[in-house]
Motif scaffolding. Structure first.
Motif, short mmCIF file in Angstrom:
data_model
loop_
_atom_site.label_atom_id
_atom_site.label_comp_id
_atom_site.label_asym_id
_atom_site.label_seq_id
_atom_site.Cartn_x
_atom_site.Cartn_y
_atom_site.Cartn_z
N ALA A 114 34.09 36.37 41.09
CA ALA A 114 34.01 35.43 39.78
C ALA A 114 34.99 35.85 38.73
O ALA A 114 35.29 35.04 37.89
CB ALA A 114 32.64 35.62 39.42
N THR A 115 34.82 37.23 38.36
CA THR A 115 35.78 37.74 37.28
C THR A 115 37.35 37.31 37.55
O THR A 115 38.04 37.10 36.57
CB THR A 115 35.50 39.28 37.10
N LYS A 116 37.86 37.63 38.55
CA LYS A 116 39.16 37.23 38.90
C LYS A 116 39.27 35.80 38.72
O LYS A 116 40.35 35.33 38.11
CB LYS A 116 39.54 37.80 40.38
N LEU A 117 38.50 34.80 39.26
CA LEU A 117 38.74 33.44 38.96
C LEU A 117 38.65 33.07 37.52
O LEU A 117 39.22 32.31 37.14
CB LEU A 117 37.47 32.89 39.46
N LEU A 118 37.46 33.69 36.76
CA LEU A 118 37.59 33.52 35.52
C LEU A 118 38.73 33.82 34.70
O LEU A 118 39.43 33.35 33.88
CB LEU A 118 36.42 34.12 34.64
N LYS A 119 39.50 35.03 34.97
CA LYS A 119 40.99 35.32 34.49
C LYS A 119 41.89 34.36 35.04
O LYS A 119 42.79 34.30 33.78
CB LYS A 119 41.16 36.91 34.94
N SER A 120 41.62 33.86 35.97
CA SER A 120 42.73 32.72 36.43
C SER A 120 42.46 31.24 35.92
O SER A 120 43.23 30.39 36.26
CB SER A 120 42.73 32.54 37.84
N ASN A 125 31.82 25.83 36.86
CA ASN A 125 30.89 25.04 38.04
C ASN A 125 31.65 25.48 39.31
O ASN A 125 30.81 25.55 40.45
CB ASN A 125 30.99 23.54 37.68
N LEU A 126 32.89 25.51 39.46
CA LEU A 126 33.77 25.82 40.56
C LEU A 126 33.47 27.26 41.03
O LEU A 126 33.32 27.28 42.01
CB LEU A 126 35.09 25.44 40.45
N ILE A 127 33.35 28.19 40.06
CA ILE A 127 33.19 29.40 40.35
C ILE A 127 31.76 29.92 41.16
O ILE A 127 31.41 30.52 41.85
CB ILE A 127 33.23 30.32 39.14
N GLN A 128 30.97 29.07 40.32
CA GLN A 128 29.51 28.99 40.86
C GLN A 128 29.23 28.51 42.16
O GLN A 128 28.84 29.09 43.22
CB GLN A 128 28.64 28.14 40.00
N GLU A 129 30.05 27.47 42.68
CA GLU A 129 30.20 26.87 44.01
C GLU A 129 30.55 27.86 44.61
O GLU A 129 30.08 28.17 46.00
CB GLU A 129 30.70 25.45 43.94
N ILE A 130 31.82 28.57 44.73
CA ILE A 130 32.40 29.52 45.53
C ILE A 130 31.60 30.61 45.52
O ILE A 130 31.42 31.19 46.81
CB ILE A 130 33.88 29.77 45.02
N THR A 131 31.14 31.18 44.77
CA THR A 131 30.47 32.55 44.78
C THR A 131 28.75 32.56 44.84
O THR A 131 28.20 33.46 45.24
CB THR A 131 30.52 33.31 43.40
#
Length: 146
Positions: A114-120, A125-131
């Protein structure tokens, strides 16, 4: 701790019975999680109006030796039971520890992703769905990242 037995009728295996009760009195002193150093001396006294089979023909020294042997047997059986319970408890604790460790490792990995996705720049909502992390957890990660 003391257990006093009074017997008016002769019984088979009275010594084994007394040792069984001694073991119960002794082991009931321990509560879950306590160590063995809390155990106190435990005494069983038999008051009987008959001669205990196996002891009546022995000399005083032989009687003491026989009682010592029976006591050792009871202690051995008690220690065996305690040891078995300890091993079972350790096995269960290790299994639960492994399970908890896996859960913590999985959560840590999800947070790292999630941290890497936030940095990117990915959407929360997409991060929540993935993790499968909650929105609050992701927002907390975002605040800590900044």
């Amino acid at each position: 701790y003391c257990n006093i037995e009074m017997q008016v009728s002769e019984q088979e295996e009275i010594i084994e019975r007394l040792l069984y009760y001694w073991g119960r009195v002794y082991t009931k002193q321990l509560k879950s999680g306590q160590t063995y150093d809390v155990l106190k001396k435990t005494i069983v006294i038999l008051i009987a109006n008959f001669n205990v089979k196996g002891l009546e023909t022995l000399s005083q020294d032989e009687k003491m030796q026989r009682l010592a042997e029976l006591r050792e047997k009871a202690i051995f059986e008690l220690n065996t039971a305690v040891s078995s319970g300890f091993r079972q408890g350790m096995k269960r604790g290790i299994e639960e520890g492994i399970e908890k460790g896996i859960e913590q490792g999985t959560l840590k990995e999800k947070r790292e992703i999630a941290t890497k996705l936030l940095k990117s720049g990915f959407d929360i909502n997409l991060i929540q769905e993935i993790t499968n992390l909650s929105t609050k957890e992701i927002e907390d990660l975002k605040e800590n990242k900044d």
